[in-house]
Write a protein that holds these residues in place. Structure first.
Motif, PDB file in Angstrom:
ATOM      1  N   LEU A   1      -6.749  18.831   0.203  1.00 40.17           N
ATOM      2  CA  LEU A   1      -6.609  18.262   1.533  1.00 40.17           C
ATOM      3  C   LEU A   1      -7.216  16.872   1.518  1.00 40.17           C
ATOM      4  O   LEU A   1      -8.378  16.702   1.145  1.00 40.17           O
ATOM      5  CB  LEU A   1      -7.337  19.138   2.565  1.00 40.17           C
ATOM      6  CG  LEU A   1      -7.432  18.618   3.983  1.00 40.17           C
ATOM      7  CD1 LEU A   1      -6.043  18.520   4.604  1.00 40.17           C
ATOM      8  CD2 LEU A   1      -8.303  19.522   4.814  1.00 40.17           C
ATOM      9  N   GLY A   2      -6.433  15.892   1.882  1.00 37.73           N
ATOM     10  CA  GLY A   2      -6.980  14.544   1.924  1.00 37.73           C
ATOM     11  C   GLY A   2      -5.912  13.478   1.869  1.00 37.73           C
ATOM     12  O   GLY A   2      -4.723  13.735   2.046  1.00 37.73           O
ATOM     13  N   LYS A   3      -6.376  12.276   1.600  1.00 36.62           N
ATOM     14  CA  LYS A   3      -5.506  11.107   1.593  1.00 36.62           C
ATOM     15  C   LYS A   3      -5.833  10.276   0.362  1.00 36.62           C
ATOM     16  O   LYS A   3      -7.000  10.082   0.022  1.00 36.62           O
ATOM     17  CB  LYS A   3      -5.753  10.312   2.868  1.00 36.62           C
ATOM     18  CG  LYS A   3      -4.956   9.053   3.002  1.00 36.62           C
ATOM     19  CD  LYS A   3      -5.197   8.445   4.363  1.00 36.62           C
ATOM     20  CE  LYS A   3      -5.616   7.024   4.234  1.00 36.62           C
ATOM     21  NZ  LYS A   3      -5.838   6.364   5.503  1.00 36.62           N
ATOM     22  N   ILE A   4      -4.787   9.802  -0.299  1.00 30.60           N
ATOM     23  CA  ILE A   4      -4.934   8.891  -1.426  1.00 30.60           C
ATOM     24  C   ILE A   4      -4.267   7.582  -1.020  1.00 30.60           C
ATOM     25  O   ILE A   4      -3.094   7.571  -0.650  1.00 30.60           O
ATOM     26  CB  ILE A   4      -4.259   9.436  -2.698  1.00 30.60           C
ATOM     27  CG1 ILE A   4      -4.808  10.813  -3.053  1.00 30.60           C
ATOM     28  CG2 ILE A   4      -4.448   8.458  -3.853  1.00 30.60           C
ATOM     29  CD1 ILE A   4      -4.031  11.504  -4.153  1.00 30.60           C
ATOM     30  N   SER A   5      -5.021   6.494  -1.067  1.00 27.81           N
ATOM     31  CA  SER A   5      -4.468   5.182  -0.744  1.00 27.81           C
ATOM     32  C   SER A   5      -4.397   4.355  -2.017  1.00 27.81           C
ATOM     33  O   SER A   5      -5.405   4.181  -2.702  1.00 27.81           O
ATOM     34  CB  SER A   5      -5.349   4.454   0.266  1.00 27.81           C
ATOM     35  OG  SER A   5      -5.465   5.197   1.447  1.00 27.81           O
ATOM     36  N   LEU A   6      -3.218   3.852  -2.318  1.00 29.60           N
ATOM     37  CA  LEU A   6      -3.024   2.996  -3.484  1.00 29.60           C
ATOM     38  C   LEU A   6      -2.697   1.593  -3.004  1.00 29.60           C
ATOM     39  O   LEU A   6      -1.745   1.396  -2.244  1.00 29.60           O
ATOM     40  CB  LEU A   6      -1.872   3.512  -4.354  1.00 29.60           C
ATOM     41  CG  LEU A   6      -1.983   4.918  -4.901  1.00 29.60           C
ATOM     42  CD1 LEU A   6      -0.693   5.312  -5.595  1.00 29.60           C
ATOM     43  CD2 LEU A   6      -3.126   5.004  -5.861  1.00 29.60           C
ATOM     44  N   THR A   7      -3.481   0.618  -3.434  1.00 32.92           N
ATOM     45  CA  THR A   7      -3.230  -0.771  -3.094  1.00 32.92           C
ATOM     46  C   THR A   7      -2.764  -1.479  -4.360  1.00 32.92           C
ATOM     47  O   THR A   7      -3.469  -1.481  -5.364  1.00 32.92           O
ATOM     48  CB  THR A   7      -4.501  -1.442  -2.547  1.00 32.92           C
ATOM     49  OG1 THR A   7      -4.985  -0.661  -1.449  1.00 32.92           O
ATOM     50  CG2 THR A   7      -4.210  -2.846  -2.077  1.00 32.92           C
ATOM     51  N   LEU A   8      -1.579  -2.067  -4.297  1.00 32.56           N
ATOM     52  CA  LEU A   8      -0.993  -2.738  -5.453  1.00 32.56           C
ATOM     53  C   LEU A   8      -1.201  -4.237  -5.339  1.00 32.56           C
ATOM     54  O   LEU A   8      -0.944  -4.832  -4.288  1.00 32.56           O
ATOM     55  CB  LEU A   8       0.507  -2.439  -5.549  1.00 32.56           C
ATOM     56  CG  LEU A   8       0.920  -0.974  -5.572  1.00 32.56           C
ATOM     57  CD1 LEU A   8       2.429  -0.856  -5.574  1.00 32.56           C
ATOM     58  CD2 LEU A   8       0.342  -0.287  -6.772  1.00 32.56           C
TER      59      LEU A   8
ATOM     60  N   GLU B   1       0.832  -1.200   0.000  1.00 36.98           N
ATOM     61  CA  GLU B   1       0.000   0.000   0.000  1.00 36.98           C
ATOM     62  C   GLU B   1       0.868   1.252   0.000  1.00 36.98           C
ATOM     63  O   GLU B   1       1.872   1.325   0.691  1.00 36.98           O
ATOM     64  CB  GLU B   1      -0.936   0.007   1.210  1.00 36.98           C
ATOM     65  CG  GLU B   1      -1.942   1.110   1.167  1.00 36.98           C
ATOM     66  CD  GLU B   1      -2.982   1.002   2.275  1.00 36.98           C
ATOM     67  OE1 GLU B   1      -4.044   1.597   2.104  1.00 36.98           O
ATOM     68  OE2 GLU B   1      -2.707   0.349   3.294  1.00 36.98           O
ATOM     69  N   ILE B   2       0.444   2.211  -0.801  1.00 35.98           N
ATOM     70  CA  ILE B   2       1.105   3.510  -0.863  1.00 35.98           C
ATOM     71  C   ILE B   2       0.090   4.535  -0.394  1.00 35.98           C
ATOM     72  O   ILE B   2      -1.028   4.591  -0.911  1.00 35.98           O
ATOM     73  CB  ILE B   2       1.562   3.834  -2.298  1.00 35.98           C
ATOM     74  CG1 ILE B   2       2.505   2.745  -2.798  1.00 35.98           C
ATOM     75  CG2 ILE B   2       2.217   5.197  -2.354  1.00 35.98           C
ATOM     76  CD1 ILE B   2       2.656   2.734  -4.291  1.00 35.98           C
ATOM     77  N   ILE B   3       0.464   5.323   0.596  1.00 36.50           N
ATOM     78  CA  ILE B   3      -0.440   6.323   1.150  1.00 36.50           C
ATOM     79  C   ILE B   3       0.154   7.700   0.883  1.00 36.50           C
ATOM     80  O   ILE B   3       1.316   7.953   1.196  1.00 36.50           O
ATOM     81  CB  ILE B   3      -0.652   6.108   2.662  1.00 36.50           C
ATOM     82  CG1 ILE B   3      -1.221   4.716   2.913  1.00 36.50           C
ATOM     83  CG2 ILE B   3      -1.577   7.180   3.228  1.00 36.50           C
ATOM     84  CD1 ILE B   3      -1.233   4.308   4.351  1.00 36.50           C
ATOM     85  N   ILE B   4      -0.661   8.557   0.277  1.00 38.62           N
ATOM     86  CA  ILE B   4      -0.228   9.915  -0.049  1.00 38.62           C
ATOM     87  C   ILE B   4      -1.093  10.881   0.751  1.00 38.62           C
ATOM     88  O   ILE B   4      -2.318  10.891   0.588  1.00 38.62           O
ATOM     89  CB  ILE B   4      -0.374  10.202  -1.554  1.00 38.62           C
ATOM     90  CG1 ILE B   4       0.381   9.156  -2.372  1.00 38.62           C
ATOM     91  CG2 ILE B   4       0.105  11.606  -1.873  1.00 38.62           C
ATOM     92  CD1 ILE B   4       0.061   9.197  -3.848  1.00 38.62           C
ATOM     93  N   PHE B   5      -0.468  11.658   1.611  1.00 33.33           N
ATOM     94  CA  PHE B   5      -1.180  12.677   2.376  1.00 33.33           C
ATOM     95  C   PHE B   5      -0.985  14.026   1.699  1.00 33.33           C
ATOM     96  O   PHE B   5       0.128  14.395   1.344  1.00 33.33           O
ATOM     97  CB  PHE B   5      -0.665  12.753   3.813  1.00 33.33           C
ATOM     98  CG  PHE B   5      -1.042  11.573   4.647  1.00 33.33           C
ATOM     99  CD1 PHE B   5      -2.331  11.446   5.137  1.00 33.33           C
ATOM    100  CD2 PHE B   5      -0.122  10.584   4.927  1.00 33.33           C
ATOM    101  CE1 PHE B   5      -2.692  10.352   5.904  1.00 33.33           C
ATOM    102  CE2 PHE B   5      -0.467   9.489   5.691  1.00 33.33           C
ATOM    103  CZ  PHE B   5      -1.753   9.370   6.174  1.00 33.33           C
TER     104      PHE B   5
END
Length: 179
Positions: free
Chosen positions: A72-79, A56-60
């Motif tokens: 403003l927020g969070k992006i979660s990438l699940t590979l 998982e890659i989390i981008i704040f």
């Protein structure tokens, strides 16, 4: 489904790049960003707000003094590896828990203004002001969420292009149990 997850959106993307290659590239760029000690970042992608954990890659994303209009927020990438391809599931979470407190504060302020206006001034203009306040402020809050989600999506597309992933995001339906 509560107020903070109601506006989340999920997208799918399938790419030919391998999962390990993507994670290695992101880790090296995060390390390079940590070594950079400058105060102002001119790069379009800020890797200081990226966290890699397992698959998982989390981008704040949050506004800063030099860029107050940033999303403003969070992006979660699940590979997920799939034969010779990688499936990327992106979840956008515009705003975060503080947004809930802002909404509650706004509702209390609107209730207080409504109470004061109706107690001290029962004219038609006071009622018009109260009704317009109850229509305008929630509309602005809703539009802020939509614009913020759009900005997060654009940022993710720039992030993926920086990793040489050129495929387009496809919206998906995420079914959740209610009850």
């Amino acid at each position: 489904m509560n107020l903070t997850t109601k506006f989340d959106k999920t997208f799918l993307l399938e790419t030919e790049k391998q999962k390990l290659d993507i994670l290695t590239l992101i880790s090296s760029r995060i390390q390079k960003a940590k070594e950079d000690k400058s105060l102002i970042n001119f790069d379009p992608i800020d890797y200081k707000g990226v966290i890699v954990a397992d698959d998982e890659i989390i981008i704040f994303r949050k506004p800063s003094m030099f860029n107050p209009s940033r999303d403003l927020g969070k992006i979660s990438l699940t590979l997920t590896s799939k034969f010779d391809r990688t499936l990327i599931q992106a979840k956008f979470q515009p705003f975060h828990w503080i947004y809930k407190y802002n909404i509650i504060s706004l509702l209390f302020a609107l209730m207080f203004i409504t109470l004061m206006m109706l107690l001290f001034d029962r004219s038609n203009s006071a009622i018009l002001i109260v009704v317009s306040a109850w229509l305008i402020f929630p509309t602005i809050l809703y539009l802020m969420i939509i614009v913020n989600r759009y900005q997060l999506k654009k940022y993710l597309q720039n992030f993926l292009e920086d990793l040489d992933i050129r495929e387009k995001l496809q919206p998906t339906l995420v079914w959740q149990k209610t009850g």
